[in-house]
Design an enzyme around this catalytic site. Structure first.
Site, PDB file in Angstrom:
ATOM      1  CB  SER A 227      -5.235  14.417  -4.611  1.00 15.63           C
ATOM      2  OG  SER A 227      -5.740  14.949  -3.407  1.00 15.63           O
TER       3      SER A 227
ATOM      4  CG  ASP B 268     -13.274  14.388  -4.554  1.00 20.16           C
ATOM      5  OD1 ASP B 268     -13.294  14.769  -3.396  1.00 20.16           O
ATOM      6  OD2 ASP B 268     -12.231  14.302  -5.387  1.00 20.16           O
TER       7      ASP B 268
ATOM      8  CG  HIS C 129      -9.947  12.936  -2.921  1.00 24.74           C
ATOM      9  ND1 HIS C 129      -9.929  13.839  -4.034  1.00 24.74           N
ATOM     10  CD2 HIS C 129      -8.818  12.921  -2.409  1.00 24.74           C
ATOM     11  CE1 HIS C 129      -8.816  14.330  -4.372  1.00 24.74           C
ATOM     12  NE2 HIS C 129      -8.031  13.753  -3.415  1.00 24.74           N
TER      13      HIS C 129
END
Lengths: 391, 391
Positions: free
Chosen positions: A173, A340, A370
């Site tokens: 991320s 995601d 995610h």
């Protein structure tokens, strides 16, 4: 650079998973603002080997901290420090003795992001006298921090630790964004780079959700422009920001499977008035996520890291993506999460396409969206051992 | 039932696209609450034929109104009424003279939803004396309205218009939910049913986004529990709710294609402080969507229709989906939008699977996400003429 408490590079290495601090300022930020003082909180696991070739830098995600794995406190440490060190880490399945990022083999470092609220300088930190003679918290005066700013600060930490070149810099991320910037800003200092569930630049989608989250906080009457430290905390706004974010971190299919349309136990969803209606289970779940975050995170820090994520663009001021990446020299592990919906696998694919040489897009299989980059740590571990950590 | 202003069923039919009103109360709601007075605002286009076989009921989406197509005002109508009638409708590409839902052929009806703010009884309506002797607005006292409640109210309107059986009931999004309820609640009164970009019951995903939107409004200090009509309007909260919703109405790919990471003209996204930073174009676009809605919609009505959508579950109290749908007798047009990320095509597919007989899932191709059901009206028109309106 000043080492807090003085000492040598060796003295910067604590027991595994015990927080240390280092002054990395003054820092001139990408915006041109000069941050007079900047401190990073960091943790380490294991020991740097003689030729300095076994150092791994791990980058945490938006609201993360430096406690990537379980550790152990020093002898005679205060109870609170001992408990913190021994608490589970956020990537325990990936980092630890015998894990893919094996702390018996690698010297692992993780630092709290600049602007965060886990020991690094952020909006809740006392401002220096040149900013505020009364040295109140920075609050609204805290400057905008970009991904590059946080990486610059980590380079100072690296110098202090005596690490010329990282065996691996990896993150998921926004952690993946920082890892990517490391490879671009310091190509000679990165042997391998892991960009997990991340992208080359924050998409319009990320900007859109980022704006909604920022407004949720700013519109809380307790926020008061960011200078709320002497009053009520903007908990409701922060909680709403987290709810929005959390939905984007998971998948619709997972929410359906776990909660469907069920009512929370002993709550009536069919009341005559909405204000008296009980909650659906998915609402209760999101309430829980909101209050968990509001209990552990500063609202101004949330705005800061949210803004850092929105700033992410590895091409800014540098040219086309292929040109920017042409200067990198490391090995790559680029992986997306198939479900995601915040950092889309297609964005990981675009990054892979633009990297020099023939690169592979790896895919983590997860029903969870995610957050799969955290949940499916064992899969990621196998990917690492098949690729950039295969030796 | 009282016809506002008196008159017969014929007198209820105005010129095309001119709003009329009808009292449909008292209504006992699904929750058991008795709504003493209820009024529907509605518009019609064309004329009912002699055997009453050409009536089409169109159901609007969340924040929609009865103005589904352009109309014409009566002679000597006030300027404001004339302009309203002649303004473009929200499904102009689908409904009008010569369109798929041809107003030269069909008698088209569209009513504002109960709880809305386009003429039907809603939270901003003056409460009756038994609720408030001072007859202030309902505000927080307005009851929770389900999809079934709005359909019950429309059945009263149908009686008044002399329509025993609709040739077609069709809607998209929450309009599709109402169309579906029509087919289940009044199987003898629906010859064909169009459920577009909708589902059999609001998913956990819809509940999650619904909660976030409700909180955005409720947390606005101007909201004051819903009784704000004598003060400031909770515009910021309503705007945030709309931003959240609007992102879910479009696709990430469309946002990327239209806006990318571009800065709004003459705005600086690289300022030293976030509070002084200019906007990305996608932020400016969402600001525009927010202020447009805040300028035309009541916050309490938003909460009401949001709650109505969250309540949608065609199986509630009725049994398994297949059993519930087994009692329907109409022809079906079920269509999803391929890029829809709010009402997923998979949910349309589940509905098709559960319908009696062999049914087909149709797909509208659009890059724009859920709003494709509005944007791609010509595609939907072709689907209608190939299926339930082929004669």
């Amino acid at each position: 650079m000043t080492i807090v408490g003085g000492g040598t590079a060796d003295s910067l290495v604590r027991e595994d998973g015990v927080v240390g601090y280092i002054d990395v300022g003054p820092l001139t930020l990408e915006s041109g603002y000069r941050l007079p003082r900047a401190r990073l909180a960091y943790e380490t696991w294991g020991r740097l080997n003689a030729d300095g070739s076994n150092a791994v830098l791990i980058e945490h995600a938006l609201t993360g901290d430096s406690h990537v794995a379980r550790g152990q406190s020093r002898d005679h440490a205060p109870e609170v420090e001992r408990l913190a060190a021994e608490a589970g880490g956020w990537w325990d399945g990936l980092v630890g003795p015998g894990a893919a990022i094996d702390t018996d083999k690698y010297f692992v470092v993780c630092a709290n992001i600049l602007g965060g609220c886990y020991g690094s300088t952020g909006p809740a930190t006392q401002a220096p006298p040149e900013v505020d003679p009364e040295q109140r918290a920075w609050g609204s005066r805290f400057p905008r921090i970009t991904v590059r700013d946080t990486v610059s600060a980590e380079a100072v930490l690296s110098d202090a630790l005596g690490i010329d070149r990282w065996r691996l810099v990896i993150g998921g991320s926004m952690g993946g964004a920082r890892a990517l910037e490391w490879a671009v800003m310091y190509p000679d200092r990165v042997a391998a780079c892991g960009v997990i569930a991340a992208c080359a630049s924050a998409s319009a989608e990320l900007l859109a959700w980022g704006q909604a989250q920022a407004l949720a906080i700013r519109q809380d009457p307790n926020f008061r422009g960011g200078d709320y430290y002497d009053g009520e905390f903007p908990e409701a706004g922060l909680g709403l920001a987290r709810r929005i974010a959390h939905i984007t971190y998971r998948s619709a299919a997972e929410l359906h499977y776990r909660f469907g349309r069920e009512a929370q136990t002993n709550e009536d969803v069919d009341a005559t008035h909405t204000s008296q209606r009980g909650r659906y289970r998915v609402e209760s779940y999101l309430d829980h996520q909101a209050s968990k975050l509001a209990g552990r995170f500063d609202a101004n820090s949330y705005l800061s890291v949210n803004e850092t994520l929105m700033s992410h663009d590895v091409t800014r001021g540098r040219g086309a993506l292929e040109e920017v990446l042409a200067g990198t020299t490391c090995e790559w592990l680029v992986a997306g999460v198939d479900s995601d919906r915040l950092f889309f696998p297609a964005e990981s694919a675009e990054l892979v396409q633009a990297l020099p040489g023939e690169q592979t897009l790896h895919m983590i299989s997860s029903p969870s969206g995610h957050d799969g980059f955290l949940i499916e740590a064992p899969q990621l571990g196998m990917l690492l051992k098949k690729t950039v950590l295969k030796d």
